[in-house]
Design a protein around this motif. Structure first.
Motif, PDB file in Angstrom:
ATOM      1  N   LEU A  12      33.704  35.087  53.022  1.00  0.00           N
ATOM      2  CA  LEU A  12      33.420  34.152  51.936  1.00  0.00           C
ATOM      3  C   LEU A  12      32.862  34.905  50.730  1.00  0.00           C
ATOM      4  O   LEU A  12      33.315  34.716  49.600  1.00  0.00           O
ATOM      5  CB  LEU A  12      32.426  33.080  52.394  1.00  0.00           C
ATOM      6  CG  LEU A  12      31.919  32.138  51.307  1.00  0.00           C
ATOM      7  CD1 LEU A  12      33.044  31.311  50.714  1.00  0.00           C
ATOM      8  CD2 LEU A  12      30.816  31.245  51.866  1.00  0.00           C
ATOM      9  N   ASP A  13      31.889  35.777  50.963  1.00  0.00           N
ATOM     10  CA  ASP A  13      31.305  36.557  49.871  1.00  0.00           C
ATOM     11  C   ASP A  13      32.358  37.433  49.196  1.00  0.00           C
ATOM     12  O   ASP A  13      32.365  37.577  47.970  1.00  0.00           O
ATOM     13  CB  ASP A  13      30.143  37.421  50.369  1.00  0.00           C
ATOM     14  CG  ASP A  13      28.851  36.633  50.497  1.00  0.00           C
ATOM     15  OD1 ASP A  13      28.831  35.439  50.139  1.00  0.00           O
ATOM     16  OD2 ASP A  13      27.861  37.224  50.957  1.00  0.00           O
ATOM     17  N   GLU A  14      33.244  38.035  49.978  1.00  0.00           N
ATOM     18  CA  GLU A  14      34.311  38.860  49.403  1.00  0.00           C
ATOM     19  C   GLU A  14      35.211  38.026  48.500  1.00  0.00           C
ATOM     20  O   GLU A  14      35.580  38.455  47.407  1.00  0.00           O
ATOM     21  CB  GLU A  14      35.136  39.523  50.510  1.00  0.00           C
ATOM     22  CG  GLU A  14      34.424  40.654  51.204  1.00  0.00           C
ATOM     23  CD  GLU A  14      34.113  41.818  50.270  1.00  0.00           C
ATOM     24  OE1 GLU A  14      34.986  42.200  49.472  1.00  0.00           O
ATOM     25  OE2 GLU A  14      32.983  42.323  50.339  1.00  0.00           O
ATOM     26  N   ARG A  15      35.568  36.825  48.943  1.00  0.00           N
ATOM     27  CA  ARG A  15      36.395  35.924  48.125  1.00  0.00           C
ATOM     28  C   ARG A  15      35.672  35.542  46.841  1.00  0.00           C
ATOM     29  O   ARG A  15      36.247  35.554  45.754  1.00  0.00           O
ATOM     30  CB  ARG A  15      36.754  34.666  48.911  1.00  0.00           C
ATOM     31  CG  ARG A  15      38.112  34.683  49.522  1.00  0.00           C
ATOM     32  CD  ARG A  15      38.602  33.336  50.024  1.00  0.00           C
ATOM     33  NE  ARG A  15      37.617  32.379  50.462  1.00  0.00           N
ATOM     34  CZ  ARG A  15      37.113  32.289  51.697  1.00  0.00           C
ATOM     35  NH1 ARG A  15      37.514  33.119  52.633  1.00  0.00           N
ATOM     36  NH2 ARG A  15      36.222  31.373  52.007  1.00  0.00           N
ATOM     37  N   ARG A  19      36.097  36.138  41.859  1.00  0.00           N
ATOM     38  CA  ARG A  19      36.228  35.100  40.839  1.00  0.00           C
ATOM     39  C   ARG A  19      35.945  35.667  39.446  1.00  0.00           C
ATOM     40  O   ARG A  19      35.365  36.736  39.308  1.00  0.00           O
ATOM     41  CB  ARG A  19      35.274  33.940  41.130  1.00  0.00           C
ATOM     42  CG  ARG A  19      33.820  34.246  40.803  1.00  0.00           C
ATOM     43  CD  ARG A  19      32.859  33.253  41.408  1.00  0.00           C
ATOM     44  NE  ARG A  19      31.508  33.482  40.995  1.00  0.00           N
ATOM     45  CZ  ARG A  19      30.741  34.502  41.357  1.00  0.00           C
ATOM     46  NH1 ARG A  19      31.208  35.422  42.164  1.00  0.00           N
ATOM     47  NH2 ARG A  19      29.505  34.611  40.919  1.00  0.00           N
ATOM     48  N   PHE A  20      36.369  34.951  38.409  1.00  0.00           N
ATOM     49  CA  PHE A  20      36.060  35.340  37.037  1.00  0.00           C
ATOM     50  C   PHE A  20      34.566  35.150  36.801  1.00  0.00           C
ATOM     51  O   PHE A  20      33.988  34.133  37.186  1.00  0.00           O
ATOM     52  CB  PHE A  20      36.847  34.491  36.030  1.00  0.00           C
ATOM     53  CG  PHE A  20      36.413  34.743  34.620  1.00  0.00           C
ATOM     54  CD1 PHE A  20      36.865  35.866  33.949  1.00  0.00           C
ATOM     55  CD2 PHE A  20      35.528  33.893  33.984  1.00  0.00           C
ATOM     56  CE1 PHE A  20      36.449  36.125  32.643  1.00  0.00           C
ATOM     57  CE2 PHE A  20      35.110  34.142  32.692  1.00  0.00           C
ATOM     58  CZ  PHE A  20      35.577  35.261  32.019  1.00  0.00           C
TER      59      PHE A  20
END
Length: 128
Positions: A12-15, A19-20
């Motif tokens: 989750l943290d990697e995803r 993000r922008f």
């Protein structure tokens, strides 16, 4: 009730890291460890932001590369023996403060906690 595993939390943290992110016009920080002194270091660098939202060197207007860039001199260097002490130096007191966005302050708090943990357990710190 659902429970996240450590691996799911990491994914989750990697995803979320992809993000922008709107850059802080007040600048950015490079966080380092001084193991000999037992301190966390936050070097503050100024930047401009171009029309595309990219950080630019305030002196040249050139986009600042994340990789292989020539070293720049920090505007200020902050040191602390803990994440809390360093975070307070960055956000409390009379100012002026080297950051202007709440999301940037939250990011710095998270990174300082991570750096403190690496200082304590002797592992390498890699800034996200």
């Amino acid at each position: 009730m659902s429970s996240f595993s450590a691996e799911q939390r990491h994914q989750l943290d990697e995803r979320l890291s992809q993000r922008f992110i709107a850059l802080d016009p007040a600048g950015y920080f490079l966080i380092k460890l001084d193991r000999q002194a037992g301190e966390l270091i936050a070097e503050h660098y100024g930047n401009g932001i171009d029309a595309r939202g990219l950080a630019t060197d305030p002196d040249t207007g050139e986009v600042i590369s994340c990789r292989g860039a020539d070293p720049r001199a920090p505007l200020a260097v902050y040191r602390g023996r803990s994440a809390k002490e360093l975070g307070m130096a960055l956000t409390e007191g009379d100012g002026p403060f080297p950051l202007s966005r709440l999301d940037h302050a939250l990011y710095l708090g998270r990174e300082l906690q991570k750096a403190e943990r690496c200082l304590e357990d002797g592992t390498d710190y890699i800034q996200d």
